[in-house]
Design a protein around this motif. Structure first.
Motif, PDB file in Angstrom:
ATOM      1  N   ASP A 142      23.894  -3.641 -26.923  1.00  0.00           N
ATOM      2  CA  ASP A 142      21.935  -3.374 -26.822  1.00  0.00           C
ATOM      3  C   ASP A 142      22.109  -5.508 -26.737  1.00  0.00           C
ATOM      4  N   ALA A 143      23.209  -5.835 -27.733  1.00  0.00           N
ATOM      5  CA  ALA A 143      23.112  -7.429 -28.078  1.00  0.00           C
ATOM      6  C   ALA A 143      23.130  -8.231 -26.946  1.00  0.00           C
ATOM      7  N   LEU A 144      23.300  -7.425 -25.759  1.00  0.00           N
ATOM      8  CA  LEU A 144      22.961  -7.931 -24.858  1.00  0.00           C
ATOM      9  C   LEU A 144      22.102  -8.267 -23.830  1.00  0.00           C
ATOM     10  N   ARG A 145      20.907  -7.385 -24.378  1.00  0.00           N
ATOM     11  CA  ARG A 145      19.758  -7.820 -24.053  1.00  0.00           C
ATOM     12  C   ARG A 145      18.928  -8.447 -24.276  1.00  0.00           C
ATOM     13  N   SER A 146      19.559  -9.700 -24.714  1.00  0.00           N
ATOM     14  CA  SER A 146      18.036 -10.766 -26.179  1.00  0.00           C
ATOM     15  C   SER A 146      17.737 -11.316 -24.621  1.00  0.00           C
ATOM     16  N   ALA A 147      16.131 -10.918 -25.246  1.00  0.00           N
ATOM     17  CA  ALA A 147      15.083 -11.821 -24.125  1.00  0.00           C
ATOM     18  C   ALA A 147      15.189 -13.491 -24.276  1.00  0.00           C
ATOM     19  N   SER A 148      15.275 -13.526 -25.207  1.00  0.00           N
ATOM     20  CA  SER A 148      16.208 -15.135 -25.511  1.00  0.00           C
ATOM     21  C   SER A 148      17.090 -15.773 -24.822  1.00  0.00           C
ATOM     22  N   GLY A 149      17.746 -14.666 -24.819  1.00  0.00           N
ATOM     23  CA  GLY A 149      19.226 -15.656 -23.814  1.00  0.00           C
ATOM     24  C   GLY A 149      20.421 -16.202 -25.031  1.00  0.00           C
ATOM     25  N   PHE A 150      21.519 -16.960 -24.063  1.00  0.00           N
ATOM     26  CA  PHE A 150      22.443 -17.781 -24.904  1.00  0.00           C
ATOM     27  C   PHE A 150      22.592 -18.736 -23.881  1.00  0.00           C
ATOM     28  N   ALA A 151      23.447 -19.635 -24.294  1.00  0.00           N
ATOM     29  CA  ALA A 151      23.768 -21.473 -23.988  1.00  0.00           C
ATOM     30  C   ALA A 151      24.959 -21.089 -23.106  1.00  0.00           C
ATOM     31  N   GLY A 152      25.215 -21.715 -22.166  1.00  0.00           N
ATOM     32  CA  GLY A 152      27.048 -22.186 -22.025  1.00  0.00           C
ATOM     33  C   GLY A 152      26.936 -23.339 -21.021  1.00  0.00           C
ATOM     34  N   ALA A 153      28.120 -23.336 -20.656  1.00  0.00           N
ATOM     35  CA  ALA A 153      28.100 -24.219 -19.394  1.00  0.00           C
ATOM     36  C   ALA A 153      27.608 -24.997 -18.555  1.00  0.00           C
ATOM     37  N   THR A 154      27.228 -23.562 -18.453  1.00  0.00           N
ATOM     38  CA  THR A 154      25.999 -23.534 -16.676  1.00  0.00           C
ATOM     39  C   THR A 154      25.048 -22.963 -17.666  1.00  0.00           C
ATOM     40  N   GLY A 155      24.215 -23.314 -18.790  1.00  0.00           N
ATOM     41  CA  GLY A 155      22.737 -23.408 -18.691  1.00  0.00           C
ATOM     42  C   GLY A 155      22.650 -22.354 -19.875  1.00  0.00           C
ATOM     43  N   VAL A 156      21.288 -22.070 -19.496  1.00  0.00           N
ATOM     44  CA  VAL A 156      20.349 -21.414 -20.529  1.00  0.00           C
ATOM     45  C   VAL A 156      20.633 -19.966 -19.638  1.00  0.00           C
ATOM     46  N   PHE A 157      20.897 -19.072 -20.466  1.00  0.00           N
ATOM     47  CA  PHE A 157      20.871 -17.312 -18.953  1.00  0.00           C
ATOM     48  C   PHE A 157      21.155 -16.080 -20.207  1.00  0.00           C
ATOM     49  N   ARG A 158      20.224 -15.160 -19.085  1.00  0.00           N
ATOM     50  CA  ARG A 158      20.233 -14.040 -19.829  1.00  0.00           C
ATOM     51  C   ARG A 158      20.255 -12.281 -19.334  1.00  0.00           C
ATOM     52  N   PHE A 159      20.429 -11.347 -19.463  1.00  0.00           N
ATOM     53  CA  PHE A 159      20.980 -10.323 -18.892  1.00  0.00           C
ATOM     54  C   PHE A 159      19.080  -9.457 -18.840  1.00  0.00           C
ATOM     55  N   ASP A 160      19.158  -9.312 -17.767  1.00  0.00           N
ATOM     56  CA  ASP A 160      17.840  -8.751 -17.788  1.00  0.00           C
ATOM     57  C   ASP A 160      18.499  -6.701 -18.161  1.00  0.00           C
ATOM     58  N   ALA A 161      17.206  -5.883 -17.729  1.00  0.00           N
ATOM     59  CA  ALA A 161      17.159  -4.512 -18.192  1.00  0.00           C
ATOM     60  C   ALA A 161      18.862  -3.948 -17.262  1.00  0.00           C
ATOM     61  N   GLN A 162      18.548  -4.282 -15.932  1.00  0.00           N
ATOM     62  CA  GLN A 162      19.912  -3.707 -15.181  1.00  0.00           C
ATOM     63  C   GLN A 162      20.777  -4.346 -15.457  1.00  0.00           C
ATOM     64  N   GLY A 163      21.603  -5.317 -15.817  1.00  0.00           N
ATOM     65  CA  GLY A 163      22.514  -6.171 -16.052  1.00  0.00           C
ATOM     66  C   GLY A 163      22.410  -7.308 -15.616  1.00  0.00           C
ATOM     67  N   ARG A 164      21.908  -7.769 -15.053  1.00  0.00           N
ATOM     68  CA  ARG A 164      21.638  -9.022 -13.617  1.00  0.00           C
ATOM     69  C   ARG A 164      21.889  -9.854 -14.397  1.00  0.00           C
ATOM     70  N   VAL A 165      22.377 -10.770 -14.510  1.00  0.00           N
ATOM     71  CA  VAL A 165      21.669 -12.490 -14.567  1.00  0.00           C
ATOM     72  C   VAL A 165      21.259 -13.032 -14.061  1.00  0.00           C
ATOM     73  N   GLU A 166      20.514 -14.029 -14.807  1.00  0.00           N
ATOM     74  CA  GLU A 166      19.248 -14.604 -15.280  1.00  0.00           C
ATOM     75  C   GLU A 166      19.155 -15.653 -15.676  1.00  0.00           C
ATOM     76  N   ARG A 167      19.488 -16.801 -15.097  1.00  0.00           N
ATOM     77  CA  ARG A 167      19.574 -17.873 -15.074  1.00  0.00           C
ATOM     78  C   ARG A 167      18.920 -19.266 -15.139  1.00  0.00           C
ATOM     79  N   ARG A 168      19.058 -20.108 -15.757  1.00  0.00           N
ATOM     80  CA  ARG A 168      18.438 -21.486 -15.927  1.00  0.00           C
ATOM     81  C   ARG A 168      18.965 -22.800 -14.710  1.00  0.00           C
ATOM     82  N   PHE A 169      17.745 -22.588 -13.351  1.00  0.00           N
ATOM     83  CA  PHE A 169      18.304 -24.004 -12.482  1.00  0.00           C
ATOM     84  C   PHE A 169      18.267 -25.186 -12.841  1.00  0.00           C
ATOM     85  N   ALA A 170      18.581 -26.154 -12.408  1.00  0.00           N
ATOM     86  CA  ALA A 170      18.030 -27.298 -11.996  1.00  0.00           C
ATOM     87  C   ALA A 170      17.028 -27.316 -11.006  1.00  0.00           C
ATOM     88  N   ILE A 171      16.927 -28.502 -10.227  1.00  0.00           N
ATOM     89  CA  ILE A 171      16.292 -28.313  -9.021  1.00  0.00           C
ATOM     90  C   ILE A 171      17.160 -30.453  -8.241  1.00  0.00           C
TER      91      ILE A 171
END
Length: 373
Positions: A326-355
């Protein structure tokens, strides 16, 4: 400010303690994982190495399914354990590249020893289901499985992100032209992602030379942006679309990290917009990785770093007992080397990208990656 350009994104304060890299720098250069003797042993038999001695157990499995990236996954995870562990994590790395180890048996053994967080290849999914049900699991892959999260972003993720930016900037009529086949699942994700972003996907052209492809390309005069899909699309397709003014010079191409850097100087790509992992964030650990392991930071190493960063963030916010699926489903997400990201209900990553925008063959930052969801 990004909000006007990404209407589908609403930012909120992060309630979960994030493993922010800026506040997790080590005061000394980290040591490389394992000794020369251990590396020699790995060539002959499966080995297990542990980094850290905290009470929160995290297990990483590497095997022959990742021949060119196993060492990077191992070292990226080890660096994160040292940088972010804060004395609370114990990372065990199981090297199963000889194929002699029993993955399910190793997972069961780790779970019996207190492990509740597992990282590894897609094959880990079945092993965790059989030997450590209910544990948190992060796959070093782009396709999720039941009960886990997949931490790797793929080309479709990045295309949706850059198209969302373009649509928010007023370029909503978008055509996709691909130099490779798209699976049904990829096509569905692309269509639904652009619809959610407020973009109008006019067409997806797979074979520009076919009668159907030529008919679709006749609409180029009315499009506001063109997505190029596939690694060779920038050099093979972009010049053709610009020929004879078929695609006006002020209509940008939209691209991703799939484009090789060697293609950036292609004149037809001038002004193109790319969705990339924020290079500034990557640089925060690249120097320390280079110092520790004597080679440049790879994206694979960064993904493994982030997988451990998830565990570190959960432990900081919820303690060792918080390490569960359940801890993986945090709506606020996590931050790491690749920036901010979180996992959706299916477990697919949603990542913030730079343009980034290509200017004279070089990417220049157009819009930094958002700091939260």
């Amino acid at each position: 400010m990004r909000a006007p350009f990404r209407g589908r994104r609403i930012f909120s304060a992060c309630s979960l303690a994030l493993a922010l890299l800026a506040g997790c720098q080590s005061g000394s250069a980290p040591e490389a994982l394992g000794s020369a003797a251990q590396e020699s042993k790995a060539a002959a038999a499966d080995v297990s190495t542990t980094v850290g001695s905290g009470g929160a157990h995290v297990d990483l499995f590497i095997d022959r399914s990742m021949p060119g990236s196993a060492d990077d996954y191992r070292d990226g995870a080890a660096l994160a354990a040292k940088e972010l562990g804060a004395g609370k994590l114990a990372l065990s790395v199981h090297d199963l590249r000889t194929g002699a180890g029993d993955l399910v048996g190793e997972v069961r053994k780790a779970a019996a020893g207190g492990s509740r967080f597992f990282i590894g290849p897609p094959s880990l999914s079945g092993a965790v289901a059989a030997g450590a049900s209910g544990s948190a699991m992060v796959l070093l892959a782009s396709e999720p499985s039941a009960g886990g999260g997949a931490i790797v972003s793929d080309e479709i993720d990045e295309l949706v992100e850059v198209a969302a930016y373009a649509a928010g900037a007023g370029r909503k009529d978008i055509m996709a032209v691909a130099s490779r086949h798209l699976s049904d699942a990829e096509t569905q994700r692309l269509r639904s992602g652009l619809k959610k972003a407020g973009a109008n996907l006019l067409d997806i052209v797979i074979d520009p030379s076919s009668p159907a492809g030529k008919k679709s390309l006749a609409k180029l005069g009315s499009v506001q942006a063109v997505m190029l899909i596939g690694a060779d699309a920038p050099k093979v397709i972009a010049p053709i679309l610009r020929q004879g003014g078929a695609l006006p010079a002020d209509v940008p191409f939209l691209g991703t990290a799939t484009w090789p850097a060697s293609s950036y100087a292609e004149p037809a790509l001038e002004g193109a917009m790319l969705a990339l992992i924020d290079q500034t964030r990557l640089k925060r650990i690249s120097t320390r990785f280079q110092t520790a392991y004597g080679r440049p930071l790879s994206l694979d190493a960064a993904y493994a770093f982030d997988a451990v960063a998830v565990a570190a963030g959960v432990v900081r916010a919820k303690g060792e007992q918080g390490l569960n699926a359940d801890a993986l489903r945090s709506a606020s997400g996590f931050a790491g080397a690749t920036g901010v990201f979180r996992f959706d209900a299916q477990g697919r990553v949603e990542r913030r990208f730079a343009i980034y925008r290509l200017t004279r063959g070089k990417p220049s930052l157009l819009d930094a990656a958002p700091a939260g969801f």
